[in-house]
Design a protein around this motif. Structure first.
Motif, PDB file in Angstrom:
ATOM      1  N   SER A 397       0.852  -1.186   0.000  1.00 51.20           N
ATOM      2  CA  SER A 397       0.000   0.000   0.000  1.00 51.20           C
ATOM      3  C   SER A 397       0.888   1.235   0.000  1.00 51.20           C
ATOM      4  N   THR A 398       0.397   2.282  -0.687  1.00 52.57           N
ATOM      5  CA  THR A 398       1.110   3.552  -0.686  1.00 52.57           C
ATOM      6  C   THR A 398       0.661   4.458   0.446  1.00 52.57           C
ATOM      7  N   LEU A 399      -0.335   4.001   1.239  1.00 52.31           N
ATOM      8  CA  LEU A 399      -0.854   4.822   2.322  1.00 52.31           C
ATOM      9  C   LEU A 399       0.071   4.762   3.522  1.00 52.31           C
ATOM     10  N   SER A 400      -0.054   5.756   4.374  1.00 48.53           N
ATOM     11  CA  SER A 400       0.774   5.814   5.564  1.00 48.53           C
ATOM     12  C   SER A 400       0.351   4.745   6.562  1.00 48.53           C
ATOM     13  N   PRO A 401       1.248   4.328   7.469  1.00 45.54           N
ATOM     14  CA  PRO A 401       0.878   3.326   8.487  1.00 45.54           C
ATOM     15  C   PRO A 401      -0.300   3.764   9.345  1.00 45.54           C
ATOM     16  N   ALA A 402      -0.388   5.046   9.657  1.00 42.01           N
ATOM     17  CA  ALA A 402      -1.505   5.516  10.477  1.00 42.01           C
ATOM     18  C   ALA A 402      -2.837   5.316   9.771  1.00 42.01           C
ATOM     19  N   ARG A 403      -2.883   5.631   8.475  1.00 42.54           N
ATOM     20  CA  ARG A 403      -4.134   5.443   7.723  1.00 42.54           C
ATOM     21  C   ARG A 403      -4.463   3.975   7.573  1.00 42.54           C
ATOM     22  N   ARG A 404      -3.462   3.135   7.365  1.00 42.41           N
ATOM     23  CA  ARG A 404      -3.754   1.703   7.266  1.00 42.41           C
ATOM     24  C   ARG A 404      -4.286   1.167   8.591  1.00 42.41           C
ATOM     25  N   ALA A 405      -3.685   1.587   9.690  1.00 41.21           N
ATOM     26  CA  ALA A 405      -4.174   1.133  11.002  1.00 41.21           C
ATOM     27  C   ALA A 405      -5.608   1.600  11.235  1.00 41.21           C
ATOM     28  N   LEU A 406      -5.892   2.863  10.900  1.00 47.12           N
ATOM     29  CA  LEU A 406      -7.248   3.379  11.056  1.00 47.12           C
ATOM     30  C   LEU A 406      -8.227   2.635  10.157  1.00 47.12           C
ATOM     31  N   SER A 411     -12.583  -1.224   9.594  1.00 43.63           N
ATOM     32  CA  SER A 411     -13.171  -2.410   8.943  1.00 43.63           C
ATOM     33  C   SER A 411     -13.732  -3.395   9.961  1.00 43.63           C
ATOM     34  N   LEU A 412     -13.177  -3.409  11.177  1.00 48.00           N
ATOM     35  CA  LEU A 412     -13.661  -4.329  12.215  1.00 48.00           C
ATOM     36  C   LEU A 412     -14.753  -3.704  13.071  1.00 48.00           C
ATOM     37  N   ALA A 413     -14.566  -2.448  13.414  1.00 48.46           N
ATOM     38  CA  ALA A 413     -15.507  -1.837  14.363  1.00 48.46           C
ATOM     39  C   ALA A 413     -16.704  -1.203  13.691  1.00 48.46           C
ATOM     40  N   ALA A 414     -16.485  -0.571  12.525  1.00 51.13           N
ATOM     41  CA  ALA A 414     -17.580   0.172  11.909  1.00 51.13           C
ATOM     42  C   ALA A 414     -18.763  -0.707  11.533  1.00 51.13           C
ATOM     43  N   PRO A 415     -18.576  -1.917  10.919  1.00 51.09           N
ATOM     44  CA  PRO A 415     -19.759  -2.743  10.615  1.00 51.09           C
ATOM     45  C   PRO A 415     -20.550  -3.123  11.881  1.00 51.09           C
ATOM     46  N   CYS A 416     -19.824  -3.420  12.957  1.00 49.71           N
ATOM     47  CA  CYS A 416     -20.526  -3.784  14.199  1.00 49.71           C
ATOM     48  C   CYS A 416     -21.319  -2.605  14.751  1.00 49.71           C
ATOM     49  N   ALA A 417     -20.692  -1.421  14.723  1.00 51.30           N
ATOM     50  CA  ALA A 417     -21.395  -0.246  15.231  1.00 51.30           C
ATOM     51  C   ALA A 417     -22.608   0.082  14.379  1.00 51.30           C
ATOM     52  N   PHE A 438     -26.482   1.710   3.487  1.00 50.90           N
ATOM     53  CA  PHE A 438     -25.665   2.151   4.617  1.00 50.90           C
ATOM     54  C   PHE A 438     -24.337   1.380   4.678  1.00 50.90           C
ATOM     55  N   PHE A 439     -24.423   0.083   4.499  1.00 48.40           N
ATOM     56  CA  PHE A 439     -23.191  -0.724   4.573  1.00 48.40           C
ATOM     57  C   PHE A 439     -22.267  -0.444   3.374  1.00 48.40           C
ATOM     58  N   LEU A 440     -22.872  -0.176   2.184  1.00 45.14           N
ATOM     59  CA  LEU A 440     -22.039   0.173   1.031  1.00 45.14           C
ATOM     60  C   LEU A 440     -21.283   1.475   1.279  1.00 45.14           C
ATOM     61  N   ALA A 441     -21.972   2.458   1.849  1.00 43.49           N
ATOM     62  CA  ALA A 441     -21.304   3.714   2.185  1.00 43.49           C
ATOM     63  C   ALA A 441     -20.184   3.477   3.190  1.00 43.49           C
ATOM     64  N   LEU A 442     -20.403   2.564   4.135  1.00 46.65           N
ATOM     65  CA  LEU A 442     -19.366   2.246   5.114  1.00 46.65           C
ATOM     66  C   LEU A 442     -18.137   1.661   4.429  1.00 46.65           C
ATOM     67  N   VAL A 443     -18.342   0.740   3.498  1.00 47.94           N
ATOM     68  CA  VAL A 443     -17.207   0.114   2.797  1.00 47.94           C
ATOM     69  C   VAL A 443     -16.425   1.155   2.005  1.00 47.94           C
ATOM     70  N   VAL A 444     -17.154   2.072   1.327  1.00 50.45           N
ATOM     71  CA  VAL A 444     -16.474   3.123   0.572  1.00 50.45           C
ATOM     72  C   VAL A 444     -15.639   3.998   1.501  1.00 50.45           C
ATOM     73  N   GLY A 445     -16.215   4.327   2.688  1.00 54.64           N
ATOM     74  CA  GLY A 445     -15.460   5.133   3.641  1.00 54.64           C
ATOM     75  C   GLY A 445     -14.204   4.440   4.120  1.00 54.64           C
ATOM     76  N   VAL A 446     -14.306   3.129   4.409  1.00 52.37           N
ATOM     77  CA  VAL A 446     -13.129   2.377   4.833  1.00 52.37           C
ATOM     78  C   VAL A 446     -12.086   2.338   3.714  1.00 52.37           C
ATOM     79  N   ALA A 447     -12.531   2.210   2.455  1.00 52.08           N
ATOM     80  CA  ALA A 447     -11.599   2.186   1.322  1.00 52.08           C
ATOM     81  C   ALA A 447     -10.864   3.511   1.191  1.00 52.08           C
ATOM     82  N   ILE A 448     -11.613   4.617   1.423  1.00 49.83           N
ATOM     83  CA  ILE A 448     -10.971   5.924   1.321  1.00 49.83           C
ATOM     84  C   ILE A 448      -9.917   6.090   2.391  1.00 49.83           C
ATOM     85  N   VAL A 449     -10.200   5.582   3.592  1.00 49.97           N
ATOM     86  CA  VAL A 449      -9.270   5.765   4.702  1.00 49.97           C
ATOM     87  C   VAL A 449      -8.127   4.770   4.642  1.00 49.97           C
ATOM     88  N   GLY A 450      -8.458   3.479   4.495  1.00 50.84           N
ATOM     89  CA  GLY A 450      -7.448   2.437   4.661  1.00 50.84           C
ATOM     90  C   GLY A 450      -7.016   1.711   3.424  1.00 50.84           C
TER      91      GLY A 450
END
Length: 870
Positions: A397-406, A411-417, A438-450
């Motif tokens: 990944s070209t993303l920073s370690p902080a973004r990958r960790a987030l 990906s683990l907490a957001a679907p449960c919440a 709602f879940f599709l929007a969540l996946v897109v958000g996780v993709a943007i971040v991580g």
């Protein structure tokens, strides 16, 4: 053998243009056609073939005249001129001899349809209309006259060095290759070496006294064979040009395998050298083959090659007598295939893909695609060490370690919440579409971040949550209705697709930022070089600053066996220089003579090419500096050599003249057999004194010039009055000068001794050039910041065109008395500059020359001494 734009109409061995019987005179608005009979060697019969063609054209009704034909006293050639109309030659007088040349004006006035002009490379006699005969031919062509001409292959400008290497004879008369290449028709006139030697032995080429020497030297069988091959290869290139033009005019895209052309597709990778050497071996199997290496930008998904790697492969290709080409194409395979078709290649050499077998199975390979697109061109697939090895990326990944960790946390907490929230709002929704969105929007958000992989994990967990909590029957991983199963499947596909697109966009954004930063850094470097800040030290300092390195060292060596020497070093902090250890270094080789040593953080592979570009720039800077220094030294040596040459030429006469006068006077005074009265003795003594003063003046000027050129003059500046300088300077010529130096003049800041030499040289020059005229005037005036001393004479003066060079050494300016080497003004100007003064020449009103010496006043000059006078 020949190249023809029109079908040949003559018997085998000759070519003609398309003139038909009874063809009318062509309109003069068109440009004439040029036919060239190219001889492989002297004596092959090109002039005879030209005359034979002229006879055929005249028989068809064409108006043919002989502009110029050289028979070289060959009976068969002279007889071949026959009844052809010959335009008389013009006579040119040169150095007492009368030379004959083609009368271009007479040929133009005659305005024939076809003109015969022999020996295209001939140099015309001085005074002719043009310097070269091919320029005369251009005038005829511009006038609409068709021209048939001859030239030997050894006279082509591009082959002069090759011919000299073969025969040992340097051709002085040449014709530019393009003149012959632009011909509408080129006909090769050729004989085997054995036939040509027989012709020579039978006296059909040279006179009998020249035959034996020619057979043993220029006309050796090996020489003739090599010249014949040169002619064939040169003509083959012309054929290629004609073939390319024909294929382009007729929109022919398929390959016509006229000769072997091997195209090697390189990527800048480690397999490139293997491919190039294999391609070279294939090309060497047939004489006249060509090797062409092609590099395509961008590459086929592999990491971009570094400039150093591409440059290295370019060097290899050129060392193998090949050419290197860079083309731009969105698809590598298509670009390579189109290039091969464009150059009419017969074979493409390509390496086995470096991609893994899994990738080749799903996405195919570039080599297979090239074979599919080759369209009749053979494809040679070469195995190599890195084939199928895949490619290693420094990070998934070209993303920073902080973004990958987030991203992973999300990906683990957001679907449960999100599941808990939706269950709290509506545990049993009637429609599955709202939770899916709602879940599709969540996946897109996780993709943007991580990035991609956290998004894939989020999509799997979201699918499980949707299935367990919102799909009937709930509480189990089963689906009762097929429509809901389809909706879940579509959700996973869309989530993966969107996550992939977002991840690619994020990667491209990071790459764009990095590319912009690298481009900005290199642009700043280029600006610094263009602005003059082109030192190697400035470059390594910018390198350390831009990439956050602790230390950067640039080292050079004079040769492969010499030690490396550090020429520039940059340390961000003094501690970095003190604590640096050799084990912490990264070595980057710029070329055979330059390398960079980096200390500090480990650079990623994507940054190394930019560092190499910095290093290459530093190497160029050092090379330019070396060339500038060498050029400066060469200029200095050239000036010194010119001075020495002029000095020797002048000294040989001007120093000998006073010495001869002294020697003659001394011999007269000391001769025992000669009795001299008091008057004769006084005259001889006066001659000795005058010649001695003249000799002293010449030697003083020579010494002063030498000191000026070597920088040995170091004036001692102080405040001084012109009253202590001018009288001493003009003492030898008091009877010939008038002084007008006011007593109240301000002091000047100068070296009195050197200023005295300046004034003395100028006065001596003025007196010598104005004998018998009113006396020379020396007038001094004070200005606001300076004091001017004007030496005014009424002699012949100096023309305006000579004034820019009058202060150069050995310029006599019309002085024919032999009194001096022409150094007085040069020494005066040099010494004046040394003491901060200037010397300028002006015209005297009414005729003559006024020399103006401008000196700084003591109140405005810097009175600090500049050194000890030597």
């Amino acid at each position: 053998m020949g190249t023809n734009d029109a079908p040949p109409e003559s018997p085998a061995g000759h070519g003609t243009s398309a003139d038909g019987p009874g063809q009318a005179t062509p309109p003069r608005a068109r440009r004439g056609r040029l036919t060239v009979y190219l001889g492989a060697a002297p004596g092959v019969g090109k002039t005879y073939a030209m005359l034979d063609e002229a006879e055929r054209r005249r028989a068809r009704g064409t108006d043919v005249v002989v502009g110029l034909v050289e028979t070289h006293q060959r009976a068969a050639t002279a007889a071949k001129v026959g009844s052809l109309e010959v335009v008389p030659r013009c006579e040119v007088a040169y150095r007492g001899a009368t030379l004959t040349e083609m009368d271009i004006a007479a040929v133009l006035a005659r305005a024939p349809q076809v003109a015969l002009v022999d020996e295209l490379a001939h140099t015309n006699a001085p005074g002719s209309r043009h310097a070269k005969r091919w320029q005369d031919v251009h005038d005829l062509l511009d006038a609409g006259v068709d021209v048939i001409t001859t030239v030997n292959v050894q006279h082509l400008a591009s082959l002069v060095d090759d011919v000299e290497a073969i025969t040992g004879v340097r051709q002085q008369e040449t014709v530019p290759d393009q003149v012959v290449r632009d011909a509408d028709q080129i006909q090769l006139v050729d004989l085997s070496p054995q036939q040509l030697r027989r012709r020579l032995a039978h006296g059909n080429v040279y006179r009998p006294e020249q035959i034996d020497a020619s057979l043993r030297s220029y006309f050796r069988e090996g020489n003739l064979t090599a010249l014949r091959e040169l002619a064939l290869l040169w003509l083959a290139d012309r054929v290629d040009d004609a073939l390319t033009r024909y294929r382009s005019d007729h929109a022919i895209t398929g390959a016509w395998p006229t000769r072997e052309r091997v195209v090697v597709a390189v990527t800048g990778g480690p397999e490139g050298e293997t491919l190039l050497r294999r391609g070279a071996r294939i090309a060497q199997r047939a004489a006249g083959s060509q090797l062409l290496a092609v590099y395509v930008l961008p590459t086929d998904g592999l990491p971009s090659a570094t400039p150093a790697a591409v440059a290295r492969q370019r060097e290899i290709a050129e060392s193998l007598d090949g050419t290197f080409h860079t083309v731009v194409g969105e698809d590598v395979a298509t670009a390579v295939a189109e290039f091969a078709r464009a150059v009419n290649a017969t074979m493409i050499v390509v390496g086995v893909s470096r991609h893994s077998r899994w990738r080749q199975a799903f996405l195919g390979s570039t080599s297979a695609e090239i074979a599919r697109l080759s369209d009749g061109i053979d494809v040679h697939l070469v195995d190599h060490e890195t084939a199928g090895a895949g490619r290693r990326s420094r990070s998934w990944s070209t993303l920073s370690p902080a973004r990958r960790a987030l991203g992973w946390a999300g990906s683990l907490a957001a679907p449960c919440a999100l599941t808990a929230l939706l269950v709290a709002v509506d545990r049993a929704p009637q429609d599955l579409s709202s939770p899916l969105m709602f879940f599709l929007a969540l996946v897109v958000g996780v993709a943007i971040v991580g990035g991609l992989w956290p998004a894939l994990a989020a999509s799997v967990i979201s699918f499980a949550c949707l299935n367990w909590f919102f799909t009937e029957p709930t509480g189990r991983f089963t689906v009762a209705r097929p429509s809901e199963l389809l909706a879940l499947g579509v959700f996973v596909v869309v989530a993966v697709a969107v996550a992939s697109v977002v991840d690619v966009a994020a990667r491209r954004t990071v790459e764009a930022y990095r590319a912009r930063a690298e481009a900005s850094t290199l642009a700043a470097l280029s600006r610094s070089v263009l602005s003059g800040d082109d030192t190697a030290q400035a470059i390594v300092e910018r390198l350390a600053e831009s990439f956050g390195l602790d230390a950067v060292l640039l080292e050079v060596r004079a040769g492969e066996q010499r030690d490396w020497e550090t020429v520039a070093a940059a340390h961000r902090t003094p501690a970095a220089a003190a604590t640096a250890r050799p084990g912490d270094e990264t070595l980057i080789s710029v070329d055979d003579r330059h390398r960079l040593i980096l200390r500090g953080r480990a650079l990623p592979a994507s940054d190394r090419w930019a560092v190499e570009a910095f290093g290459a720039q530093a190497g160029i800077v050092l090379e330019h500096r070396r060339l500038r220094e060498a050029a400066a030294q060469a200029d200095t040596l050239e000036q010194a050599e010119a001075t020495r040459t002029a000095l020797l030429a002048a000294v040989s006469h001007d120093l000998r003249t006073p010495l001869a006068s002294i020697r003659a006077a001394v011999d007269g005074l000391t001769a025992p057999e000669v009795t001299l009265d008091a008057q004769d003795t006084e005259a001889l003594q006066r001659t000795i004194a005058e010649s001695t003063r003249r000799l002293e003046r010449l030697i003083d000027n020579l010494l002063d010039l030498s000191r000026l050129q070597t920088g040995a003059v170091r004036p001692i500046l102080r405040d001084a009055s012109l009253e202590e300088v001018v009288p001493l300077a003009v003492e030898p010529w008091l009877a010939s000068v008038v002084l007008d130096v006011p007593e109240d003049l301000p002091l000047v800041h100068t070296d009195p001794g050197l200023l005295e030499r300046v004034v003395a040289n100028l006065v001596s020059n003025a007196v010598r050039h104005a004998p018998g005229r009113p006396r020379v005037l020396l007038a001094a005036t004070a200005g606001h910041d300076d004091v001017e001393l004007r030496i005014v004479d009424t002699g012949p003066g100096v023309p305006d065109e000579r004034k820019p060079t009058m202060f150069a050494p050995f310029q006599r300016l019309g002085d024919t008395t032999g009194d001096g080497l022409g150094l007085g003004l040069a020494v005066a100007d040099g010494l004046a500059r040394a003491v901060g003064a200037t010397v300028a020449a002006q015209d005297t009103p009414g005729g003559g020359l006024t020399m103006v010496v401008t000196m700084p006043r003591a109140s405005t000059a810097n009175a600090e001494p500049s050194g000890a006078r030597s």
